[in-house]
Write a protein that holds these residues in place. Structure first.
Motif, mmCIF file in Angstrom:
data_model
loop_
_atom_site.group_PDB
_atom_site.id
_atom_site.type_symbol
_atom_site.label_atom_id
_atom_site.label_comp_id
_atom_site.label_asym_id
_atom_site.label_seq_id
_atom_site.Cartn_x
_atom_site.Cartn_y
_atom_site.Cartn_z
ATOM 1 N N THR A 65 24.981 -0.979 9.060
ATOM 2 C CA THR A 65 26.735 -0.556 9.489
ATOM 3 C C THR A 65 27.613 -1.816 9.734
ATOM 4 O OG1 THR A 65 25.525 -0.282 11.769
ATOM 5 C CG2 THR A 65 25.711 1.634 10.573
ATOM 6 N N GLN A 66 27.122 -2.916 9.964
ATOM 7 C CA GLN A 66 27.936 -3.897 10.041
ATOM 8 C C GLN A 66 28.234 -4.644 8.512
ATOM 9 O OE1 GLN A 66 29.252 -5.006 12.965
ATOM 10 N NE2 GLN A 66 28.106 -2.755 13.534
ATOM 11 N N ASN A 67 28.109 -3.914 7.726
ATOM 12 C CA ASN A 67 28.366 -4.123 6.250
ATOM 13 C C ASN A 67 27.462 -5.086 5.959
ATOM 14 O OD1 ASN A 67 30.493 -2.677 5.322
ATOM 15 N ND2 ASN A 67 31.579 -4.546 4.610
ATOM 16 N N GLN A 68 26.192 -5.459 6.174
ATOM 17 C CA GLN A 68 25.352 -6.321 5.695
ATOM 18 C C GLN A 68 25.167 -6.111 4.141
ATOM 19 O OE1 GLN A 68 24.738 -4.319 8.402
ATOM 20 N NE2 GLN A 68 23.117 -5.174 9.741
ATOM 21 N N TYR A 69 24.891 -6.928 3.397
ATOM 22 C CA TYR A 69 24.778 -6.746 1.809
ATOM 23 C C TYR A 69 23.258 -6.451 1.715
ATOM 24 C CZ TYR A 69 24.527 -7.449 -3.111
ATOM 25 O OH TYR A 69 24.448 -7.373 -4.463
ATOM 26 N N LYS B 22 27.715 3.585 -4.559
ATOM 27 C CA LYS B 22 27.846 4.042 -3.518
ATOM 28 C C LYS B 22 26.826 4.206 -2.587
ATOM 29 C CE LYS B 22 32.156 3.480 -4.205
ATOM 30 N NZ LYS B 22 31.954 2.110 -4.922
ATOM 31 N N THR B 23 27.132 4.342 -1.129
ATOM 32 C CA THR B 23 26.097 4.981 -0.012
ATOM 33 C C THR B 23 26.539 6.438 -0.065
ATOM 34 O OG1 THR B 23 27.348 4.413 1.712
ATOM 35 C CG2 THR B 23 25.818 2.570 0.722
ATOM 36 N N TYR B 24 25.614 6.882 0.898
ATOM 37 C CA TYR B 24 25.878 8.455 1.270
ATOM 38 C C TYR B 24 27.236 8.412 2.187
ATOM 39 C CZ TYR B 24 25.657 12.914 3.564
ATOM 40 O OH TYR B 24 25.672 14.264 4.013
ATOM 41 N N SER C 201 32.697 7.110 10.539
ATOM 42 C CA SER C 201 33.328 5.759 10.886
ATOM 43 C C SER C 201 32.998 5.068 9.496
ATOM 44 C CB SER C 201 32.964 5.120 12.025
ATOM 45 O OG SER C 201 31.729 4.940 12.038
ATOM 46 N N LEU C 202 32.326 5.382 8.787
ATOM 47 C CA LEU C 202 31.785 4.300 7.595
ATOM 48 C C LEU C 202 32.487 5.117 6.270
ATOM 49 C CD1 LEU C 202 28.239 3.761 8.374
ATOM 50 C CD2 LEU C 202 30.137 2.371 8.790
ATOM 51 N N VAL C 203 33.179 6.121 6.220
ATOM 52 C CA VAL C 203 33.718 6.935 5.106
ATOM 53 C C VAL C 203 34.719 5.893 4.593
ATOM 54 C CG1 VAL C 203 34.836 8.806 4.332
ATOM 55 C CG2 VAL C 203 33.024 8.962 5.923
ATOM 56 N N GLN C 204 34.667 5.566 3.330
ATOM 57 C CA GLN C 204 35.761 4.899 2.441
ATOM 58 C C GLN C 204 36.500 5.962 1.470
ATOM 59 O OE1 GLN C 204 33.109 1.152 1.604
ATOM 60 N NE2 GLN C 204 35.187 0.334 1.753
ATOM 61 N N TYR C 205 35.593 6.675 0.927
ATOM 62 C CA TYR C 205 36.236 7.573 -0.344
ATOM 63 C C TYR C 205 35.787 8.822 0.135
ATOM 64 C CZ TYR C 205 36.174 3.140 -2.002
ATOM 65 O OH TYR C 205 36.237 1.619 -2.486
ATOM 66 N N GLY C 206 36.437 9.325 1.441
ATOM 67 C CA GLY C 206 36.287 10.904 1.703
ATOM 68 C C GLY C 206 36.867 12.015 0.855
ATOM 69 N N LYS C 207 36.895 13.237 1.452
ATOM 70 C CA LYS C 207 37.358 14.248 0.683
ATOM 71 C C LYS C 207 38.804 13.864 0.332
ATOM 72 C CE LYS C 207 37.927 19.191 1.324
ATOM 73 N NZ LYS C 207 37.983 20.390 2.262
ATOM 74 N N ASN C 208 39.631 13.225 0.750
ATOM 75 C CA ASN C 208 40.882 13.202 0.172
ATOM 76 C C ASN C 208 40.956 12.267 -0.903
ATOM 77 O OD1 ASN C 208 40.099 10.725 1.836
ATOM 78 N ND2 ASN C 208 42.151 10.126 1.711
ATOM 79 N N ILE C 209 39.823 11.576 -1.305
ATOM 80 C CA ILE C 209 39.666 10.883 -2.519
ATOM 81 C C ILE C 209 38.591 11.432 -3.733
ATOM 82 C CG2 ILE C 209 39.078 8.416 -3.482
ATOM 83 C CD1 ILE C 209 41.509 8.516 -1.640
ATOM 84 N N SER D 173 28.122 0.589 3.293
ATOM 85 C CA SER D 173 27.346 0.751 4.403
ATOM 86 C C SER D 173 26.861 2.321 4.416
ATOM 87 C CB SER D 173 28.340 0.149 5.803
ATOM 88 O OG SER D 173 28.583 -0.926 5.419
ATOM 89 N N ASP D 174 25.842 2.428 5.330
ATOM 90 C CA ASP D 174 25.186 3.570 5.616
ATOM 91 C C ASP D 174 24.408 3.326 6.906
ATOM 92 O OD1 ASP D 174 24.440 6.333 4.219
ATOM 93 O OD2 ASP D 174 22.791 5.848 5.505
ATOM 94 N N HIS D 175 24.612 4.469 7.857
ATOM 95 C CA HIS D 175 24.044 4.352 9.209
ATOM 96 C C HIS D 175 22.515 4.735 9.211
ATOM 97 C CE1 HIS D 175 24.290 8.751 9.454
ATOM 98 N NE2 HIS D 175 23.462 8.521 10.651
#
Length: 795
Positions: free
Chosen positions: A352-356, A430-432, A447-455, A669-671
């Motif tokens: 969640t802290q964007n670790q690779y 992509k992560t879930y 909070s981790l969504v980048q490509y949600g329903k609008n995309i 990221s994924d929680h």
């Protein structure tokens, strides 16, 4: 910890009633490190390492015991910061770490001089051997030995300490170095992709394992003249010497066996099977071994099974197994203790802290007291419970279970599925949570969504209309290994270890030997050919790696004349369907696929199995002049929705299933766990509108497709995978799917003032997998999140 394994088995057992339409409960079992210092890997296998564990660096791959047996020096060779670490064996702690960054690195090979005062380490693609003084547990680096040959790997020193022998992986050669002058005095050609060079006990022969084929080259160490080439199992890697008999033991990583070589005869006199059960397909992946000082016992690290096999050399049989952490890569005996390097530790967990994901898993070292027969039996039972291998027979543990007639997923060879056609869609990175974190009925973090329903309106509509999978994982971390998992249900030793330097930013990288990536039983098209299943490939493994006259990244080719990288694909592909090239629209890919689909439909000749590559959800970041990340993901989503729309409005819809998965989750990221990914199953037989939280992985998807089509498992992973029974019903709903048009413009272009434009201009995003991951994440986050602070800077 046995409860976790039993619960996972219970999930699959309970799933046998799904055919009756009974709703199944969700199970709160997820991949990653657990609270009791154990773990669950993405395949659902439990990690209960024996002994005491200490943390190491990123992907420990090699190491050497000091001659006084007080220290073990470990080479951490992962994608991130590489390092040498000195471990004090008595204190069981790391006492020194030497990091390497900024185009410097390490790779596998380590060796002490006989007097213990000098230490040597391969620097991999830097084409040199690092030299250190060693005293009182401290390494002090000296001037290196420079080599002209490409990519140094396994090394060994002559008994008199005067010469060092080096396997040059990319040059298909071995070199002899005079340590007094630090000069190469001889170099000789060997087989493909040499892994290590091991001097014999008497110093009269040099053995080189040829990782890219099935042979060991024997050379005269005086002048490196080749004396003999010995045939062994597929993709040999590590070599160990019996200090009493002088026998050489070679681990054949894709044959799950040890080849025993008599140095006097210079031939294999016996093989030792490492199969975990009778008639098992391959998958144990031995990759490290050592012999006890009395010459009576061989210890073998099985990277694929997460265990160490204890071999009685009087009988040449496995006496038992010792559980390790994930992916053991080194094993050493010191008095009454066994030490094991575990490359992937207990797994990833949330990022969640964007670790690779490529470098977030911490390697570990196990200190294990040598077990007596009673303890070894208990350890063996634990390994079998962890891996559920006791339930695996023939086609898989589920073959003895019975289902209802006409179930969509047959339970035995005698049953036929009403599903006659399978379309397998592979996407990118992509992560879930990146995609489905906004789905209220799933286990997501908005909070981790980048490509949600609008995309991604189609992905969301498909998940709601059919089934939402919120506990499915990729088995690999990045694209190089991820595609191998996706098409072969396993990533072999060569794949797992060569992607690391290939992805290390700024470092010299390895060429990719496509044949060396191929495991013993091949890929899904090989399985389809063996089963007589008709097959068509659209873009997957089509020039994904290099071919003559081809730019790997497809910068010049746009259409026509695409060729497969594996000859086994034959003519079962569309030469006009593009492979990996982010400059080509996924809608163009869809239209090419649609053209053939309608021809097949008209002629009643739709292949039973199709593989379709839609890669553009990968994105190319925010490089000015290129499509925005949102546009590329939206374009990919529209292509997927259009494909499902076309199939669902065809006469073949009634007996078709579409499986959709990402090759890996490295893009975000994924929680829950960094391996968790966005996946879909789409069919009249999955149109349930429900959530399936069963722990699945890519192999679950592959095994389900195999069961539907009557194909045999490729290896131990798909053979033991939990089939996706909970996602299916035997009460089909033939409602058609109507594609959703995108609300975000799929032709939107990044401008010169795009987020982080100055940084992005310095990156070559025609090769995004080579770019700086942190910068790519940062740019994508800012591009999709507006002015929200990047997680790294949250206080």
């Amino acid at each position: 910890m046995k409860k976790i394994s039993k619960k996972i088995s219970a999930i699959a057992l309970a799933a046998t009633v799904v055919g009756s339409g009974t709703a199944m409960a969700s199970y709160n079992i997820v991949a990653g490190p657990q609270s009791d210092n154990t773990g669950v890997n993405p395949h659902g296998w439990t990690l209960t390492p024996a002994g005491k564990q200490i943390n190491l660096g990123d992907f420990p791959m090699g190491g050497s015991l000091s001659p006084d047996h007080h220290y073990l020096v470990v080479s951490n060779d992962g994608q991130g910061t590489q390092s040498l670490q000195v471990v004090d064996i008595q204190k069981q702690q790391v006492v020194q770490t030497i990091p390497y960054t900024n185009s410097e690195g390490l790779y596998l090979g380590t060796a002490f001089s006989p007097d213990g005062k000098t230490f040597y380490a391969s620097a991999g693609g830097n084409n040199k051997i690092r030299v250190f003084q060693f005293a009182n547990g401290t390494l002090t680096e000296q001037s290196p030995i420079l080599l002209k040959e490409k990519t140094q790997m396994g090394i060994s020193i002559s008994p008199d300490g005067k010469f060092l022998f080096v396997a040059n992986n990319e040059s298909n050669s071995v070199s002899k170095i005079d340590l007094a002058s630090k000069q190469v005095v001889a170099t000789a050609a060997v087989g493909k992709d040499p892994y290590t060079a091991q001097i014999s006990q008497d110093g009269k022969a040099l053995y080189v394992s040829n990782w890219g084929e099935s042979s060991v080259t024997v050379l005269n160490p005086q002048d490196l003249s080749v004396e003999k080439t010995i045939s062994v199992g597929l993709h040999p890697n590590a070599i160990a010497v019996n200090p009493m008999s002088g026998y050489m033991y070679v681990s054949d990583s894709d044959s799950d066996q040890i080849s025993v070589i008599d140095p006097k005869q210079e031939q294999v006199i016996q093989t030792i099977s490492l199969a975990p059960y009778k008639d098992a397909v391959t998958g144990s992946q031995p990759d490290a071994l050592t012999v006890s000082p009395d010459g009576k016992t061989l210890y073998v690290a099985n990277a694929g099974n997460n265990d160490v096999a204890v071999v009685d050399l009087a009988k040449n049989t496995v006496q038992g197994l010792i559980p390790t952490a994930w992916y053991p890569t080194g094993v050493y005996v010191n008095g009454g203790q066994l030490m094991v390097l575990n490359a992937k530790g207990l797994g990833a967990g949330p990022n969640t802290q964007n670790q690779y994901i490529g470098n977030m898993m911490q390697g570990t070292m196990s200190f294990i007291n040598l077990p007596d027969s009673k303890q070894l039996k208990q350890y063996t039972d634990q390994v079998n419970d962890n891996n559920q291998v006791a339930k695996v027979h023939g086609d898989g543990w589920f073959s003895s279970l019975t289902g209802n007639k006409n179930d969509p997923i047959p339970r035995s060879d005698g049953e036929k599925s009403p599903i006659k056609h399978v379309i397998y869609v592979i996407r990118e990175n992509k992560t879930y949570d990146q995609v489905f974190g906004d789905m209220p009925k799933g286990n997501g973090d908005p909070s981790l969504v980048q490509y949600g329903k609008n995309i991604t309106p189609n992905a969301h509509k498909l998940a709601n209309q059919f089934v939402l999978l919120d506990n499915l994982y990729t088995d690999g971390e990045v694209s190089d290994s991820g595609h191998i998992w996706a098409i072969g249900a396993d990533s072999n030793d060569y794949s797992e270890k060569t992607w690391l330097p290939d992805y290390s930013d700024g470092r010299k990288t390895y060429g990719v030997d496509v044949p060396a990536l191929k495991p013993k039983n091949g890929y899904l098209w090989d399985s389809a050919n063996r089963a007589g299943v008709s097959f068509r490939d659209y873009g997957e493994y089509i020039n994904y790696w290099t071919s003559p006259g081809y730019d790997r990244h497809g910068s010049t080719r746009t259409d026509g004349d695409w060729k497969p990288d594996d000859p086994a694909i034959g003519s079962h592909y569309d030469p006009n369907f593009p492979g990996w090239n982010y400059n080509i629209s996924d809608m163009d890919r869809y239209h090419e696929w649609e053209k053939e689909f309608k021809q097949f439909e008209q002629n009643d000749s739709l292949p039973q199995f199709e593989m379709v590559y839609l890669p553009n959800d990968h994105t190319v970041g925010t490089k000015p002049g290129k499509l925005t990340p949102q546009a590329m993901v939206a374009q990919n989503d529209l292509a997927l929705g259009s494909l499902v729309d076309t199939v669902s409005h065809s006469k073949d819809w009634k007996d078709t299933a579409i499986f959709v998965v990402e090759d890996d989750p490295q893009g975000g990221s994924d929680h829950v766990d960094a391996h968790r990914t966005a996946a879909l199953v789409i069919s009249p037989y999955t149109q349930k509108g429900s959530v399936d939280s069963t722990l699945y992985d890519q192999d679950s998807m592959i095994r389900t497709m195999e069961m539907i089509l009557g194909m045999k498992p490729l290896n131990q992973y798909d053979a033991s995978a939990i089939p996706m029974l909970n996602s299916f019903t035997n009460h089909p709903n033939f409602t058609q799917y109507n594609v959703e048009q995108e609300t975000y413009p799929i032709t939107a272009i990044n401008g010169q003032n795009a987020p982080m434009a100055a940084i992005m201009q310095q990156q070559d995003f025609s090769q995004p997998d080579k770019a700086d991951r942190d910068k790519l994440y940062r740019a994508n986050w800012l591009a999709t999140k507006g002015n929200q602070p990047y997680p790294e800077f949250k206080k």
